[in-house]
Design an enzyme around this catalytic site. Sequence first.
Site, PDB file in Angstrom:
ATOM      1  N   GLU A  46      -7.084   8.388   6.840  1.00 12.39           N
ATOM      2  CA  GLU A  46      -7.271   9.020   8.153  1.00 12.39           C
ATOM      3  C   GLU A  46      -7.682  10.496   8.063  1.00 12.39           C
ATOM      4  OE1 GLU A  46      -3.710   8.334  10.434  1.00 12.39           O
ATOM      5  OE2 GLU A  46      -3.998   6.176  10.481  1.00 12.39           O
ATOM      6  N   HIS A 106      -2.752  10.985   1.179  1.00 10.11           N
ATOM      7  CA  HIS A 106      -2.187  10.704   2.506  1.00 10.11           C
ATOM      8  C   HIS A 106      -1.510  11.994   2.991  1.00 10.11           C
ATOM      9  CE1 HIS A 106      -0.732   7.249   5.245  1.00 10.11           C
ATOM     10  NE2 HIS A 106      -0.319   8.358   5.823  1.00 10.11           N
ATOM     11  N   ARG A 147       0.863  -1.178   0.000  1.00  8.76           N
ATOM     12  CA  ARG A 147       0.000   0.000   0.000  1.00  8.76           C
ATOM     13  C   ARG A 147       0.903   1.233   0.000  1.00  8.76           C
ATOM     14  NH1 ARG A 147      -2.734   2.810   5.000  1.00  8.76           N
ATOM     15  NH2 ARG A 147      -3.793   4.456   3.854  1.00  8.76           N
ATOM     16  N   ASN A 151      -7.483   1.446  10.397  1.00  9.87           N
ATOM     17  CA  ASN A 151      -6.156   1.620  10.997  1.00  9.87           C
ATOM     18  C   ASN A 151      -6.312   1.602  12.501  1.00  9.87           C
ATOM     19  OD1 ASN A 151      -5.380   2.063   8.391  1.00  9.87           O
ATOM     20  ND2 ASN A 151      -4.641   4.162   8.710  1.00  9.87           N
ATOM     21  N   TYR A 170      -3.967   1.366  16.231  1.00  8.03           N
ATOM     22  CA  TYR A 170      -2.674   1.302  16.922  1.00  8.03           C
ATOM     23  C   TYR A 170      -2.815   1.154  18.434  1.00  8.03           C
ATOM     24  CZ  TYR A 170      -0.419   2.865  12.607  1.00  8.03           C
ATOM     25  OH  TYR A 170       0.043   2.943  11.325  1.00  8.03           O
ATOM     26  N   GLU A 210      -3.588  -0.338   8.292  1.00 10.31           N
ATOM     27  CA  GLU A 210      -2.390   0.013   9.074  1.00 10.31           C
ATOM     28  C   GLU A 210      -2.485  -0.592  10.462  1.00 10.31           C
ATOM     29  OE1 GLU A 210      -1.190   4.130   9.465  1.00 10.31           O
ATOM     30  OE2 GLU A 210      -1.754   4.524   7.369  1.00 10.31           O
TER      31      GLU A 210
HETATM   32  O1  IFM Z   1       2.892   7.316  10.189  1.00  7.87           O
HETATM   33  C1  IFM Z   1       1.514   7.332  10.396  1.00  7.87           C
HETATM   34  C2  IFM Z   1       0.777   7.190   9.086  1.00  7.87           C
HETATM   35  O2  IFM Z   1       1.160   8.149   8.157  1.00  7.87           O
HETATM   36  C3  IFM Z   1      -0.700   7.320   9.307  1.00  7.87           C
HETATM   37  N1  IFM Z   1      -1.157   6.443  10.364  1.00  7.87           N
HETATM   38  C4  IFM Z   1      -0.420   6.414  11.584  1.00  7.87           C
HETATM   39  C5  IFM Z   1       1.061   6.243  11.305  1.00  7.87           C
HETATM   40  C6  IFM Z   1       1.854   6.216  12.641  1.00  7.87           C
HETATM   41  O3  IFM Z   1       1.661   7.409  13.319  1.00  7.87           O
END
Ligand code: IFM
Length: 493
Positions: free
Chosen positions: A192, A147, A99, A320, A322, A397
């Site tokens: 995002e 992005h 990606r 995404n 985290y 992500e």
């Molecule tokens: O690096 C970023 C990415 O560009 C977008 N999502 C989160 C990642 C980590 O912060």
Amino acid sequence: MTTTEEPATTTAAVPAARPQPREGVRAFPPGFVWGTATAAYQVEGAAEEDGRTPSIWDTFSRTPGKVLGGDTGDVADDHYHRFREDVALMQRLGLRAYRFSVAWPRITPQVSADALGPVNPAGLEFYSTLVDELLAAGIEPAVTLYHWDLPQALEDAGGWTNRATAERFAEYAGIVAGALGDRVKTFITLNEPWCSAYLGYASGVHAPGRTDQAAALTAVHHLNLAHGLGAAAVRAAAPGARVALTLNLAWVRTDRGTDADHDAVRRVDGLQNRVFLDPVLRGSYPADVLADTASVTDWSFVREGDLELVHQPLDVLGVNYYSPTVVRHWDGAAPRAEADGHGASTHSPWPACEDVEFPELPGHKTAMGWSVDARGMRELLLRMHAEHPGLELLVTENGAAYPDVLVDGHVDDADRIRYLRDHLGAVLDAVEAGAPVRGYFLWSFLDNFEWGYGFSKRFGIVHVDYDTQVRTPKDSAWWYSGVIGANALPTGD
Ligand code: IFM
């Protein structure tokens, strides 16, 4: 063309034997898509080559005090020149998908609010060659159209607060889809939009660095509009392609139980999740979000007919994830806790949330200071499955930054392996419970420019020496390679 001249190989020697999953594995469904992800400004460099004009991130990073260490994406990973070597390394690792994002300022460098301007053949050529290189290596490309690197000329005319930006985006999206759609099967309109709107226009920790909550909510709508118009443009230009949108959805909860705490959960969920999901997937804005933010804006920028434009069929939702989001009602008695993981600013990214705080959680954190809790991955995927049955999901992500050290050509990143193993386990939990999750893109293939943190945070499974551009696969790269090869997650270690 001049852009693809091959630099000297800089991939470090790699061990012949890859660690393979041990006894005790959990299998992924056949055909599960295994990839990694990057974004143009974070890896490409070549900021002034082949006709590229500045984006808001060039301007922002070149402004003193905006990015840690004064870092910029001028060179970054030099992926623009080294993509052949990078693709070869992906192939050696057994990756099945990549990606990447297209830099809008390479494609239509003279864009203005009134007109897209001429297409730059060298810009399109770069991505077309990258796609060919990937396909020749047996790697499926997935293209993100936006992005965060908005052409600076559009920001000068108001950026995402100007409706014209959404209209120009759709035209640009059609150009890219028309050029690549014969080979690229998945186009992701936006990455995002939460970050583009709230970090770019409310807290100001991202480009363009504005601190105006009303502007941020205007940007939210114009980003939603850009998605809808862009989705239609992609379909018109590349009829066989699948259209996706990537959201950084939050698993929001509270660690206290008052009604006010639960209301804080509802409000943050509205601003992070539903203000994007509802217009795109249901064709309406959530009434509670409009009411919550009435002190900031009356939403009069939403015109008659806009919601039909936003509400286009969606083939895939990119998720995404985290870190978990924990909130509490803030009564003003003690200093407000602001551990929301979105960078230090005196301005909040959260419109109309002055009475909400983000407590710091105990336990393991990544180098970003982000708490680790893989349950959020499972919960989000299951929630999407429950609320939008039948909608295909793709983890676009997931990954973690750790303070990696290269010692004798080797990076032992056991923390990252643990993080990935736990989060992939959570993806499997969701799959086994019926969620239609089709694949997983690890963030990130390479260490890269981590926005306001510059090069200080390393998310890659491949280490990059920024002085020499030598790439060294970390232990996690070989671990991930083993998972891909087995299409299964080791459970033993
Ligand atoms: O690096 C970023 C990415 O560009 C977008 N999502 C989160 C990642 C980590 O912060």
